[in-house]
Scaffold this motif. Structure first.
Motif, short mmCIF file in Angstrom:
data_model
loop_
_atom_site.label_atom_id
_atom_site.label_comp_id
_atom_site.label_asym_id
_atom_site.label_seq_id
_atom_site.Cartn_x
_atom_site.Cartn_y
_atom_site.Cartn_z
N ALA A 1 -64.95 -0.10 -46.49
CA ALA A 1 -66.14 -0.39 -46.51
C ALA A 1 -66.35 -1.02 -47.82
O ALA A 1 -67.25 -1.89 -48.11
N ALA A 2 -66.24 -0.62 -48.42
CA ALA A 2 -66.97 -1.21 -50.00
C ALA A 2 -65.49 -1.80 -51.23
O ALA A 2 -64.50 -1.25 -50.89
N SER A 3 -66.04 -2.25 -51.65
CA SER A 3 -64.85 -3.70 -52.55
C SER A 3 -64.32 -1.79 -53.74
O SER A 3 -64.89 -1.15 -53.95
N ALA A 4 -63.77 -2.29 -54.11
CA ALA A 4 -62.63 -1.02 -55.31
C ALA A 4 -61.98 -2.50 -56.38
O ALA A 4 -61.57 -3.08 -56.02
N THR A 5 -62.21 -1.45 -57.86
CA THR A 5 -61.73 -2.26 -58.41
C THR A 5 -60.25 -1.55 -58.86
O THR A 5 -60.86 -0.33 -59.06
N VAL A 6 -59.55 -2.24 -59.40
CA VAL A 6 -57.95 -2.01 -60.15
C VAL A 6 -57.60 -2.98 -60.93
O VAL A 6 -57.99 -3.65 -60.97
N SER A 7 -56.41 -2.34 -61.37
CA SER A 7 -55.44 -2.97 -62.09
C SER A 7 -54.09 -3.35 -61.93
O SER A 7 -54.19 -3.10 -60.90
N ALA A 8 -53.76 -4.62 -62.38
CA ALA A 8 -53.24 -5.61 -61.55
C ALA A 8 -52.66 -6.63 -62.46
O ALA A 8 -53.32 -6.64 -64.37
N ILE A 9 -51.25 -6.89 -62.42
CA ILE A 9 -50.80 -7.39 -63.15
C ILE A 9 -51.03 -9.32 -63.22
O ILE A 9 -50.68 -10.04 -61.94
N VAL A 10 -50.98 -9.43 -63.78
CA VAL A 10 -51.31 -11.00 -63.73
C VAL A 10 -51.21 -12.06 -64.42
O VAL A 10 -51.05 -14.09 -64.18
N ARG A 11 -50.02 -11.44 -65.16
CA ARG A 11 -49.15 -12.76 -66.16
C ARG A 11 -48.35 -12.11 -66.93
O ARG A 11 -48.25 -10.39 -67.40
N ASP A 12 -47.43 -12.39 -67.48
CA ASP A 12 -46.26 -12.57 -68.33
C ASP A 12 -45.70 -10.78 -68.14
O ASP A 12 -45.39 -9.96 -68.72
N ALA A 13 -44.81 -10.93 -66.93
CA ALA A 13 -44.35 -9.78 -66.21
C ALA A 13 -43.17 -9.71 -65.73
O ALA A 13 -42.92 -11.12 -64.65
N GLU A 14 -42.04 -8.57 -65.34
CA GLU A 14 -40.89 -8.33 -64.19
C GLU A 14 -41.43 -7.62 -64.17
O GLU A 14 -41.61 -6.53 -64.29
N VAL A 15 -40.78 -8.27 -62.71
CA VAL A 15 -41.24 -7.23 -61.50
C VAL A 15 -40.00 -6.84 -60.36
O VAL A 15 -39.28 -7.46 -60.70
N ASN A 16 -40.17 -5.33 -60.16
CA ASN A 16 -39.05 -5.12 -59.30
C ASN A 16 -39.38 -5.92 -57.52
O ASN A 16 -40.10 -5.43 -57.28
N GLY A 17 -38.75 -7.01 -57.08
CA GLY A 17 -39.13 -7.44 -55.56
C GLY A 17 -38.78 -6.36 -54.72
O GLY A 17 -39.76 -6.42 -53.41
N LYS A 18 -38.29 -5.76 -55.10
CA LYS A 18 -38.10 -4.53 -53.75
C LYS A 18 -38.98 -3.42 -53.42
O LYS A 18 -39.20 -2.59 -52.74
N CYS A 19 -39.95 -3.40 -54.49
CA CYS A 19 -41.35 -2.71 -54.49
C CYS A 19 -42.82 -2.97 -54.08
O CYS A 19 -43.45 -2.80 -54.45
#
Length: 123
Positions: free
Chosen positions: A77-95
Motif C-alpha cells: 500500500a505504501a513505499s518502504a525503505t530497506v537496506s540492500a546489497i548493491v555492490r562488492d559482495a558474495e552471496v549464497n544463491g540458494k538463499c
C-alpha cells in the motif's frame, strides 16, 4: 500438530561484503510492489528510481537486476525503505528469492550475471 514454517532471515544470503558495509545502500521499494522477502533480487524502476522485484517480463527498467534486499518489507500500500546489497559482495544463491516469472534456470542465471556486473557474485 501445528506446522511452523521458518522464512528467510535478514542478511542470511550474505557470504562476504566490502569493509565498512560499503556494499549496502538504502533503497525504496515502490508502492504496490507487494511483499518483498529478505534476499529478493530487485530491479530499479527507471522513471521513479524506486525498486521492485526484478521480473523478466517487466519493461520499466526493473527487469535488470540492481540490488538484493537485506530485509523484507511490505510495499503493498505504501513505499518502504530497506537496506540492500548493491555492490562488492558474495552471496549464497540458494538463499535468494526471485520474482515468480523468473522461474527458469536460464532466467535466474541471467539475473545472477546482471548482479555480477555490479560486483555481486552469486555462489
Amino acid at each position: 500438530m501445528t506446522v511452523l514454517v521458518e522464512t528467510r532471515h535478514p542478511g542470511e544470503f550474505i557470504l562476504s561484503e566490502a569493509n565498512g558495509h560499503r556494499s549496502r545502500e538504502a533503497v525504496t521499494i515502490a508502492s504496490g510492489a507487494g511483499i518483498i522477502a529478505a534476499g529478493t533480487v530487485l530491479g530499479r524502476i527507471t522513471a521513479s528510481g524506486r525498486y521492485a522485484a526484478s521480473a523478466v517480463g517487466a519493461s520499466d527498467g526493473s527487469q535488470v537486476p540492481a540490488a538484493i534486499a537485506i530485509h523484507g518489507a511490505d510495499a503493498s500500500a505504501a513505499s518502504a525503505t530497506v537496506s540492500a546489497i548493491v555492490r562488492d559482495a558474495e552471496v549464497n544463491g540458494k538463499c535468494l528469492t526471485y520474482h515468480a516469472d523468473r522461474d527458469q534456470p536460464a532466467e535466474k542465471a541471467a539475473a545472477n550475471a546482471g548482479l555480477a556486473i555490479l560486483g555481486v557474485i552469486v555462489r
